[in-house]
Design a protein around this motif. Structure first.
Motif, mmCIF file in Angstrom:
data_model
loop_
_atom_site.group_PDB
_atom_site.id
_atom_site.type_symbol
_atom_site.label_atom_id
_atom_site.label_comp_id
_atom_site.label_asym_id
_atom_site.label_seq_id
_atom_site.Cartn_x
_atom_site.Cartn_y
_atom_site.Cartn_z
ATOM 1 N N VAL A 326 49.322 51.808 43.365
ATOM 2 C CA VAL A 326 49.750 51.073 44.375
ATOM 3 C C VAL A 326 49.184 49.627 44.272
ATOM 4 C CG1 VAL A 326 50.152 50.669 46.970
ATOM 5 C CG2 VAL A 326 50.038 52.899 46.086
ATOM 6 N N ALA A 327 47.993 49.480 43.779
ATOM 7 C CA ALA A 327 47.126 48.121 43.841
ATOM 8 C C ALA A 327 48.117 47.486 42.773
ATOM 9 C CB ALA A 327 45.628 48.377 43.336
ATOM 10 N N VAL A 328 48.425 48.091 41.600
ATOM 11 C CA VAL A 328 48.993 47.150 40.558
ATOM 12 C C VAL A 328 50.080 46.394 40.998
ATOM 13 C CG1 VAL A 328 49.930 47.283 38.374
ATOM 14 C CG2 VAL A 328 48.030 48.794 38.715
ATOM 15 N N PRO A 329 51.187 46.833 41.865
ATOM 16 C CA PRO A 329 52.158 46.059 41.966
ATOM 17 C C PRO A 329 51.763 44.816 43.084
ATOM 18 C CG PRO A 329 52.590 48.395 42.873
ATOM 19 C CD PRO A 329 51.410 48.211 41.825
ATOM 20 N N SER A 330 50.873 45.364 44.005
ATOM 21 C CA SER A 330 50.323 44.505 44.949
ATOM 22 C C SER A 330 49.572 43.279 44.331
ATOM 23 C CB SER A 330 49.508 44.986 46.041
ATOM 24 O OG SER A 330 49.810 46.394 46.390
ATOM 25 N N GLY A 331 49.018 43.612 43.053
ATOM 26 C CA GLY A 331 48.262 42.502 42.537
ATOM 27 C C GLY A 331 49.365 41.742 41.752
ATOM 28 N N VAL A 332 50.276 42.226 41.271
ATOM 29 C CA VAL A 332 51.203 41.415 40.543
ATOM 30 C C VAL A 332 51.926 40.489 41.249
ATOM 31 C CG1 VAL A 332 53.647 41.861 39.623
ATOM 32 C CG2 VAL A 332 51.917 43.488 38.962
ATOM 33 N N LYS A 333 52.063 40.767 42.554
ATOM 34 C CA LYS A 333 52.649 39.829 43.561
ATOM 35 C C LYS A 333 51.983 38.517 43.710
ATOM 36 C CE LYS A 333 55.380 42.799 46.494
ATOM 37 N NZ LYS A 333 56.708 42.329 46.365
ATOM 38 N N ILE A 359 47.734 34.612 51.526
ATOM 39 C CA ILE A 359 47.356 35.086 50.254
ATOM 40 C C ILE A 359 45.857 35.338 50.083
ATOM 41 C CG2 ILE A 359 47.419 34.552 47.783
ATOM 42 C CD1 ILE A 359 49.848 32.899 48.089
ATOM 43 N N GLY A 360 45.251 34.502 50.895
ATOM 44 C CA GLY A 360 43.576 34.456 50.737
ATOM 45 C C GLY A 360 43.153 35.720 51.486
ATOM 46 N N LEU A 361 43.856 35.992 52.564
ATOM 47 C CA LEU A 361 43.363 37.151 53.395
ATOM 48 C C LEU A 361 43.850 38.354 52.822
ATOM 49 C CD1 LEU A 361 43.826 35.604 57.005
ATOM 50 C CD2 LEU A 361 41.927 35.739 55.651
ATOM 51 N N PHE A 362 45.006 38.341 52.060
ATOM 52 C CA PHE A 362 45.729 39.628 51.437
ATOM 53 C C PHE A 362 44.713 39.984 50.406
ATOM 54 C CE2 PHE A 362 48.862 41.616 48.674
ATOM 55 C CZ PHE A 362 48.923 42.675 49.531
ATOM 56 N N ILE A 363 44.181 39.074 49.591
ATOM 57 C CA ILE A 363 43.600 39.124 48.635
ATOM 58 C C ILE A 363 42.310 39.983 49.027
ATOM 59 C CG2 ILE A 363 41.760 38.176 46.612
ATOM 60 C CD1 ILE A 363 43.970 35.972 46.262
ATOM 61 N N ILE A 364 41.439 39.554 50.135
ATOM 62 C CA ILE A 364 40.218 40.130 50.508
ATOM 63 C C ILE A 364 40.649 41.596 50.963
ATOM 64 C CG2 ILE A 364 38.479 39.947 52.113
ATOM 65 C CD1 ILE A 364 38.765 37.211 52.005
ATOM 66 N N GLY A 365 41.728 41.636 51.826
ATOM 67 C CA GLY A 365 42.143 43.012 52.255
ATOM 68 C C GLY A 365 42.471 43.885 51.307
ATOM 69 N N GLY A 366 43.401 43.496 50.137
ATOM 70 C CA GLY A 366 43.799 44.222 49.178
ATOM 71 C C GLY A 366 42.580 44.874 48.464
ATOM 72 N N LEU A 367 41.457 43.998 47.868
ATOM 73 C CA LEU A 367 40.601 44.260 47.058
ATOM 74 C C LEU A 367 39.338 45.281 47.462
ATOM 75 C CD1 LEU A 367 39.947 40.832 45.179
ATOM 76 C CD2 LEU A 367 40.874 42.992 44.357
ATOM 77 N N THR A 368 39.451 44.968 49.038
ATOM 78 C CA THR A 368 38.530 45.753 49.656
ATOM 79 C C THR A 368 39.244 47.358 49.740
ATOM 80 O OG1 THR A 368 39.383 45.114 51.865
ATOM 81 C CG2 THR A 368 37.140 44.271 51.159
#
Lengths: 563, 352
Positions: A326-333, A359-368
């Motif tokens: 799931v993380a892959v398509p989120s990263g793609v975006k 985007i900033g917060l989503f990066i942190i949220g997604g990576l955690t």
């Protein structure tokens, strides 16, 4: 932003088509229903926010001087229930989606206008019902309703609450159904699948989840109520059931449900980035397909909430493995949005500030999220404030930021008037700063080992909690501010038509749109986001103030037939 | 992990900031510049993260596997979660509430079950976390590498005083632990289990002789047995509990379905006593001296740390050979003491 000197407020539009409460409460117009949702979820947002504020106030000190354990448990439960079921799930799809989906694909309304109204009524019934539960004593199981606590040990209104959630689910299912049929059947001629705006793609993916996952929630709620009410043994080990079964069923809905909350936000942000970079999003097809990928993989990862629930180690491995998918398509975006900015013409109006903040917060949220998906780490971080911080970064930092961004972006479309830009930028800034201050300390305190749902805690965690509470007051100001200036703009805001010079079918009609959206069905002849571009290699060498493409600002001239 | 994620996150944020500044709209009506959409970039940032994620997955799965593989020869402690306290029973007879004493440098296996709702045993300093389920035994283990007192939390929401379901794990030098273990012991778990076994008249059928109507229980614990269906199961806590509550679910081959159910008659702690008795059967247990009435035992009060002044009951240290607790010896402990600081488990490892 163009000066709106020449723009006239349209004489006939959907807002003055009828007056009086009947014309609103019995309307089948998707735009009006969108506004009904807007009002209702705004109320719910501030109710949920009020609960959140009580939580933060309680956690200011480690000894719990403010609320008692039972009260605190009820408050965090109601915070979760209200925010998730009554705000986040309907937020973008039911307001912005309702308002924009037909406009974006060139339709006059949704496929089933009456069902659309019905879904709002179901929502309201559910909401009133839950408010009533709060009045008569609340619920203390946490929004997760884990068995056997919820079936046997809680002394609160579990059956009533499950019924409320059960009813509410139908609202979600009906909206999803409506959107899917509309997207399939009512696209304007020429609007092919890969000409649809990315927001429509996101809504479509969301709707699929809504109709496929929500029934599972309904079933689990019925089983839960049956066990509590009639003693039918399903989850209670004393009756021969298995408490972990409930967790499987619950997360089978609730994990996809987080994609119900975040996917529309991803769509909104794609729109905002494109509009404010004046550029077709980099990798349009990849973004569109990634929404679908997220929706599909989202169904297969529920077990990552249960790594320490005594589930088999091998099952855990499979779930962890798929979670990385799931993380892959989120990263793609995220990569695509970044690439879209490259060589764009970027304006920093309020919606764009929200989008960049997102985007900033989503990066942190997604990576955690990756931290939590790795089983070795989840062993330690599970059920701590690290998890709380992670999903608030995604849900509040993500979904709510995008919702506010979208609301500002389409506000002129909805009401034909512009909000005060300065105040808007200020609020975006306050929300961003307040948010970071509120939730970043929670990563730290969670890593140090503070478990969630504690109304008293070890004193060494206090400093982080104080920071978090301080941030939450800033955040509250950031959220309340738009309430005032948006209301103000309804009457006093300058009249505008398409202040962003944005492309898209919704901007080809007047603002606010007429009752029937399009006088005649538009024919789409070009791809979405077909912004005029400087040819490659030729850097713009125009004097400031000179307009490289005169006439572009009048969308009626450039895109009358299409886009 | 933090480095990779932090690095990637920062890079993207820097890119966004740089692009946002460099390509800001300088005048009204400025257009974006046409760019070439490279499919290489697109597939690149789809596939490369995928492989990075696979590495993360592999890494974390290995760690998890190590965490969940319980070593042999552990020191077993029986844990019961109950609204809202943690109860511990040591095989040698110590009972405590919200405090767990363990020796340094020895793998400790926790055999956990809950009396009511789901709890979760969480010791942040040890990086262990495992749900404690009602009527089901779950296991976790740790090996303390530092002496001291560490937080113990319940991390699965369990009701009103969920936040109060906390305690501490006290890691002691092995010789101190031995002293503590015998300081206030009131009869080993096996002995109390035997009392209960006889009180419930289990011994009427599980007689252990050739004419018995029920299986011989000696040396059964953690060994496979064959069922009527030909299937093999391991006799562990969950099987023993099921056999007590639902005797007809899995019947040992060669025996009739005659055992009555004890559903609702026993607490989880009593089940643990029976288990302790069964595991001690056939391992020299018969030579143990009888002890005074076990029902009179009160849980050791939380917060009190025995100083070793309480009377030492002769022979109790070696009562349960199954645990194999060595008698305190000065040379071994002196050799173990320097090991303490080199800890991989208590140090927060940022790389994970």
């Amino acid at each position: 932003m163009t000066p709106a000197a020449t723009v006239k407020f349209p004489e006939k539009h959907y807002l003055n088509e009828g007056f009086g409460w009947k014309s609103w409460l019995l309307t089948t117009d998707h735009k009006r229903i969108g506004l009904l949702y807007l009002v209702s979820i705004t109320l719910m947002f501030f109710l949920g926010g009020f609960f959140a504020f009580l939580i933060r106030l309680q956690l200011l000190t480690p000894h719990g001087e403010f609320l008692k354990g039972d009260t605190y448990n009820k408050i965090f439960t109601m915070h979760g229930v209200v925010m998730i079921f009554f705000f986040l799930i309907p937020s973008i799809p039911a307001t912005l989606g309702n308002f924009l989906l037909p406009l974006m694909i060139g339709a006059k309304d949704l496929a089933f206008p009456k069902i659309n109204l019905l879904s709002w009524y179901i929502f309201i019934i559910g909401a009133i019902y839950v408010l009533w539960i709060i009045m008569v004593g609340g619920l203390d199981t946490g929004w997760t309703l884990y068995t056997p606590y919820s079936t046997k040990y809680s002394n609160t209104n579990v059956i009533a609450a499950t019924l409320g959630v059960f009813v509410l689910g139908f609202s979600s299912i009906l909206t999803g159904l409506n959107f899917i049929v509309t997207t399939h059947k009512m696209r304007a001629p020429g609007m092919t699948w890969f000409r649809m705006p990315l927001f429509v793609w996101a809504l479509y993916a969301t709707s699929l989840i809504q109709i496929l996952a929500t029934p599972v929630l309904a079933i689990s709620m019925v089983l839960l109520a049956a066990e509590r009410f009639a003693g039918i043994g399903i989850f209670d080990p004393a009756l021969g059931g298995d408490p972990v079964l409930f967790q499987h069923m619950f997360w089978f809905y609730s994990h996809p449900a987080v994609y119900i909350m975040i996917l529309p936000s991803l769509g909104v942000v794609s729109e905002l980035i494109a509009a404010f970079a004046r550029k077709k999003p980099f990798g349009y097809k990849f973004i569109a397909v990634s929404s679908m990928m997220i929706a599909i993989f989202g169904f297969l990862v529920w077990g990552h909430h249960m790594f320490v629930s005594t589930m088999s180690v091998y099952a855990g491995m499979v779930f962890s493995f798929i979670t990385y998918f799931v993380a892959v398509p989120s990263g793609v975006k995220v990569f695509n949005w970044t690439a879209t900015l490259y060589k764009g013409s970027i304006a920093f109006d309020t919606p764009m500030l929200y989008a960049i903040g997102f985007i900033g917060l989503f990066i942190i949220g997604g990576l955690t999220g990756l931290f939590l998906a790795s089983m070795g780490l989840d062993q330690h971080l599970h059920d701590t404030y690290f998890v709380i911080a992670h999903f608030h970064f995604v849900m509040v930092g993500g979904a709510v930021m995008a919702y506010f961004g979208g609301l500002h972006y389409w506000w002129p479309k909805m009401f034909g008037r512009m909000y005060p830009e300065g105040w808007g930028r200020l609020s975006a800034l306050i929300v961003f700063i307040g948010f970071i201050l509120t939730f970043f300390p929670q990563f730290v305190v969670g890593y140090l080992g503070m478990p969630r749902r504690y109304y008293i805690y070890a004193p060494e965690f206090q400093v982080w909690n104080v920071l978090s509470t301080a941030g939450s007051t800033i955040l509250a100001i950031g959220y309340i501010l738009p309430l005032f200036y948006l209301f103000w703009s309804l009457k006093y805001g300058p009249v505008v038509d398409n202040p962003w010079n944005a492309k898209g079918l919704e901007w080809t009609v007047a603002s606010p749109p007429p009752w029937d959206n399009f006088a005649e069905t538009p024919v789409v002849t070009e791809d979405a986001y077909n912004y005029p571009l400087h040819p490659m290699g030729e850097e713009p060498q125009l004097a400031p103030g000179q307009d490289p493409m005169p006439g572009y600002r009048m969308p009626s001239e450039t895109g009358a037939t299409g886009d | 992990m933090l480095a990779v994620c932090g690095g990637v996150g920062l890079t993207i944020m820097i890119c966004i900031t740089v692009f946002a500044i460099k390509y800001r709209r300088r005048y009204e009506g400025q257009l974006a510049i046409e760019t070439h959409e490279s499919p290489w970039a697109e597939w690149g940032w789809t596939i490369v993260p995928f492989f990075v994620f696979m590495v993360m997955f592999y890494w974390s799965a290995i760690i998890f596997f190590k965490h969940t593989t319980i070593p042999k020869n552990t020191l077993d402690v029986y844990v019961t979660g109950k609204q809202w306290m943690w109860k511990f029973q040591h095989l040698d007879g110590q009972r405590e509430i919200n405090q767990l004493h363990v020796p340094l440098g020895r793998p400790v296996r926790l055999v956990m079950s809950s009396e009511d709702v789901i709890h979760s045993f969480f010791v942040p300093a040890f990086r262990i976390h495992m749900d404690v389920l009602p009527k089901k035994t779950s296991y976790t283990w740790f090996e303390a590498t530092k002496t001291g007192t560490f937080h113990l939390f319940c991390s699965q929401y369990c009701g009103t005083e969920h936040a109060g379901m906390i305690g501490s794990v006290i890691v002691m030098e092995p010789q101190d632990y031995e002293k503590w273990l015998i300081s206030n012991s009131q009869g080993s778990m096996a002995i109390r289990g035997q009392e209960l076994f006889n009180k419930l008249a289990c011994n009427a059928c599980h007689t252990g002789n050739a004419q018995a109507r029920a299986p011989y229980l000696n040396n059964l614990y953690r060994k496979p047995i064959t069922l009527e269906s030909g299937e093999q199961v391991i006799v562990d806590e969950n099987y023993i509990r099921e056999s007590i509550y639902k005797p007809n679910a899995k019947i040992a081959a060669g025996y009739a379905n005659i055992m009555p159910s004890y559903e609702g008659q026993l607490t989880e702690e009593e089940i643990q006593l029976l288990v302790a008795y069964i595991r001690a059967m056939g391992s020299g247990f018969d030579q143990m001296p009888p002890v005074s009435n076990p029902t009179g035992v009160q849980p050791y009060p939380a917060g009190g740390n025995p100083d070793g002044s309480l009377p030492y009951k002769a022979g109790q240290a070696n009562q349960t050979p199954a645990t194999g607790v060595p008698a305190p010896k000065a040379p071994t402990s002196a050799a173990e003491a320097p090991k303490a600081p080199q800890s991989s488990k208590t140090q927060p490892s940022k790389k994970e």
